[in-house]
Design a protein around this motif. Sequence first.
Motif, short mmCIF file in Angstrom:
data_model
loop_
_atom_site.label_atom_id
_atom_site.label_comp_id
_atom_site.label_asym_id
_atom_site.label_seq_id
_atom_site.Cartn_x
_atom_site.Cartn_y
_atom_site.Cartn_z
N ASP A 102 0.82 -1.23 0.00
CA ASP A 102 0.00 0.00 0.00
C ASP A 102 0.84 1.27 0.00
O ASP A 102 0.49 2.28 0.62
CB ASP A 102 -0.98 0.02 1.18
CG ASP A 102 -1.94 -1.15 1.16
OD1 ASP A 102 -2.01 -1.84 0.13
OD2 ASP A 102 -2.62 -1.39 2.18
N ALA A 103 1.95 1.22 -0.70
CA ALA A 103 2.84 2.38 -0.81
C ALA A 103 2.59 3.07 -2.16
O ALA A 103 1.97 2.49 -3.05
CB ALA A 103 4.29 1.92 -0.70
N PRO A 104 3.07 4.32 -2.32
CA PRO A 104 3.62 5.16 -1.27
C PRO A 104 2.55 6.11 -0.72
O PRO A 104 2.26 7.15 -1.32
CB PRO A 104 4.70 5.95 -2.00
CG PRO A 104 4.17 6.08 -3.41
CD PRO A 104 3.29 4.89 -3.67
N ASP A 105 1.97 5.73 0.41
CA ASP A 105 1.00 6.59 1.08
C ASP A 105 1.77 7.62 1.91
O ASP A 105 2.77 8.15 1.44
CB ASP A 105 0.05 5.74 1.91
CG ASP A 105 -1.23 6.47 2.32
OD1 ASP A 105 -1.38 7.65 1.98
OD2 ASP A 105 -2.08 5.84 2.98
N LYS A 106 1.41 7.81 3.13
CA LYS A 106 2.00 8.90 3.92
C LYS A 106 3.31 8.54 4.60
O LYS A 106 4.02 9.43 5.08
CB LYS A 106 0.99 9.36 4.98
CG LYS A 106 -0.31 9.92 4.41
CD LYS A 106 -1.27 10.30 5.53
CE LYS A 106 -2.54 10.92 4.97
NZ LYS A 106 -3.31 9.98 4.13
N PHE A 124 8.88 -2.51 -1.97
CA PHE A 124 7.75 -1.61 -1.76
C PHE A 124 6.69 -1.93 -2.82
O PHE A 124 6.87 -1.62 -4.00
CB PHE A 124 8.18 -0.15 -1.85
CG PHE A 124 8.87 0.34 -0.60
CD1 PHE A 124 8.18 1.10 0.34
CD2 PHE A 124 10.21 0.04 -0.36
CE1 PHE A 124 8.81 1.56 1.50
CE2 PHE A 124 10.84 0.48 0.79
CZ PHE A 124 10.14 1.24 1.72
N PHE A 125 5.60 -2.58 -2.40
CA PHE A 125 4.49 -2.90 -3.30
C PHE A 125 3.56 -1.69 -3.37
O PHE A 125 2.99 -1.28 -2.35
CB PHE A 125 3.74 -4.13 -2.81
CG PHE A 125 4.45 -5.43 -3.11
CD1 PHE A 125 4.34 -6.01 -4.37
CD2 PHE A 125 5.23 -6.05 -2.15
CE1 PHE A 125 4.99 -7.21 -4.67
CE2 PHE A 125 5.88 -7.25 -2.43
CZ PHE A 125 5.75 -7.82 -3.69
N VAL A 126 3.39 -1.13 -4.56
CA VAL A 126 2.70 0.14 -4.69
C VAL A 126 1.32 -0.02 -5.33
O VAL A 126 1.06 -0.97 -6.07
CB VAL A 126 3.53 1.15 -5.50
CG1 VAL A 126 4.91 1.33 -4.87
CG2 VAL A 126 3.68 0.71 -6.96
N ASN A 127 0.46 0.93 -5.01
CA ASN A 127 -0.86 1.06 -5.64
C ASN A 127 -0.86 2.27 -6.55
O ASN A 127 -0.30 3.32 -6.21
CB ASN A 127 -1.95 1.21 -4.59
CG ASN A 127 -2.08 0.00 -3.67
OD1 ASN A 127 -2.05 0.13 -2.46
ND2 ASN A 127 -2.23 -1.18 -4.25
N GLY A 128 -1.53 2.15 -7.69
CA GLY A 128 -1.56 3.24 -8.64
C GLY A 128 -2.28 4.48 -8.15
O GLY A 128 -1.92 5.60 -8.52
N HIS A 129 -3.27 4.31 -7.27
CA HIS A 129 -4.00 5.49 -6.80
C HIS A 129 -3.17 6.34 -5.84
O HIS A 129 -3.60 7.43 -5.46
CB HIS A 129 -5.34 5.09 -6.15
CG HIS A 129 -5.22 4.21 -4.95
ND1 HIS A 129 -4.92 4.69 -3.70
CD2 HIS A 129 -5.37 2.86 -4.82
CE1 HIS A 129 -4.89 3.69 -2.84
NE2 HIS A 129 -5.16 2.56 -3.50
N PHE A 130 -1.98 5.84 -5.47
CA PHE A 130 -1.04 6.67 -4.71
C PHE A 130 0.01 7.31 -5.62
O PHE A 130 0.97 7.90 -5.14
CB PHE A 130 -0.33 5.83 -3.65
CG PHE A 130 -1.20 5.39 -2.51
CD1 PHE A 130 -2.02 6.28 -1.83
CD2 PHE A 130 -1.22 4.06 -2.11
CE1 PHE A 130 -2.82 5.87 -0.79
CE2 PHE A 130 -2.01 3.64 -1.06
CZ PHE A 130 -2.83 4.54 -0.40
N ASN A 156 -5.86 -0.03 -8.12
CA ASN A 156 -6.87 0.49 -7.18
C ASN A 156 -7.13 -0.40 -5.98
O ASN A 156 -8.05 -0.15 -5.21
CB ASN A 156 -8.19 0.73 -7.92
CG ASN A 156 -8.07 1.81 -8.97
OD1 ASN A 156 -7.86 2.98 -8.64
ND2 ASN A 156 -8.19 1.44 -10.24
N HIS A 157 -6.31 -1.44 -5.80
CA HIS A 157 -6.43 -2.33 -4.64
C HIS A 157 -7.83 -2.94 -4.50
O HIS A 157 -8.40 -3.02 -3.42
CB HIS A 157 -6.06 -1.60 -3.34
CG HIS A 157 -5.63 -2.53 -2.23
ND1 HIS A 157 -6.52 -3.13 -1.39
CD2 HIS A 157 -4.39 -2.94 -1.85
CE1 HIS A 157 -5.86 -3.88 -0.51
NE2 HIS A 157 -4.56 -3.79 -0.77
N LYS A 158 -8.36 -3.39 -5.62
CA LYS A 158 -9.65 -4.09 -5.59
C LYS A 158 -9.43 -5.59 -5.62
O LYS A 158 -8.43 -6.08 -6.15
CB LYS A 158 -10.48 -3.68 -6.81
CG LYS A 158 -10.89 -2.22 -6.82
CD LYS A 158 -11.70 -1.90 -8.07
CE LYS A 158 -12.14 -0.44 -8.08
NZ LYS A 158 -12.94 -0.10 -9.30
#
Length: 290
Positions: A102-106, A124-130, A156-158
């Motif tokens: 769930d990177a890169p969030d805060k 670092f496994f990333v999501n596109g919405h970040f 989008n982590h669906k």
Amino acid sequence: MKRTLLLTISASIILAGCGAAEEAQKPTGTSEEATEQVQKQEKAAEEKPETEGTVTAEDSSVDVSQSEEVIQAAPRYEMKSDFSIQNIDNPDEQIVLLTIDDAPDKNALEMAKTLKDLNVKAIFFVNGHFLDTPEEGEVLKQIHQMGFPIGNHTYNHKSLRDLSEEQQRKEIVDLNDRVEELIGERPQFFRAPFGMNTDYSKQVAADEKMLLMNWTYGYDWEKDYQSKEALADIMVNTPLLRNGANLLMHDRQWTSAALGDIVKGLQNKGYKIVDPAQIETPANKETAAQ
């Protein structure tokens, strides 16, 4: 006659002066020493870089030595069917793999800095919405420039099981395209949201030359472990910790706070943190075969 004699004497004096000047410019010492001195000077000139400072001020955050290490590192580890990691030549080596979803969030950038200070690596496994804004893209670039591999965790982590094949493909491939746009390379690791794959998502990951990955254990989404102390304790002292364990963490404030203690606790127990760049993937396996 006198004039001719004077001209001859003058010419001799001039030639003698030129010869003296040339001798003054030659290295001193014996002929062998002079030759050696000239060779050293020529070699030094050849070795001198054409421009000073290969890394510019804008690139100063890039760890060049680490980048070269990532490129040159030969695979030493492989993933087993239970998603644990094993040394190919020494299966008994005490190792663990760190992964952050769930990177890169805060918190991802701070987590990357913590790991870099401790000289260990993680995926670092990333999501596109970040990654939708230029600012978010810059964060990803910084994490990558510090030497951390970037994995695909879908756009989008669906849950992929709730999506059509076309939607699944878009979730995976669109993110690979976005990551490549930002850092110049496509992810070599894939982790489905909630760890739930489909036959189709597995095929897409294979087509994209990514290693399909889940995990051995993780706790930071559970309410009882959403504090620095509780999370660090369970991650290090869980009965699930074993050789080759694939540790799942997330871009969360409490995980970021506990990360340093988790790494040190694992190392104190004799575990080496695996460099993901040395894990065999379909992509680097194909490159090695070429």
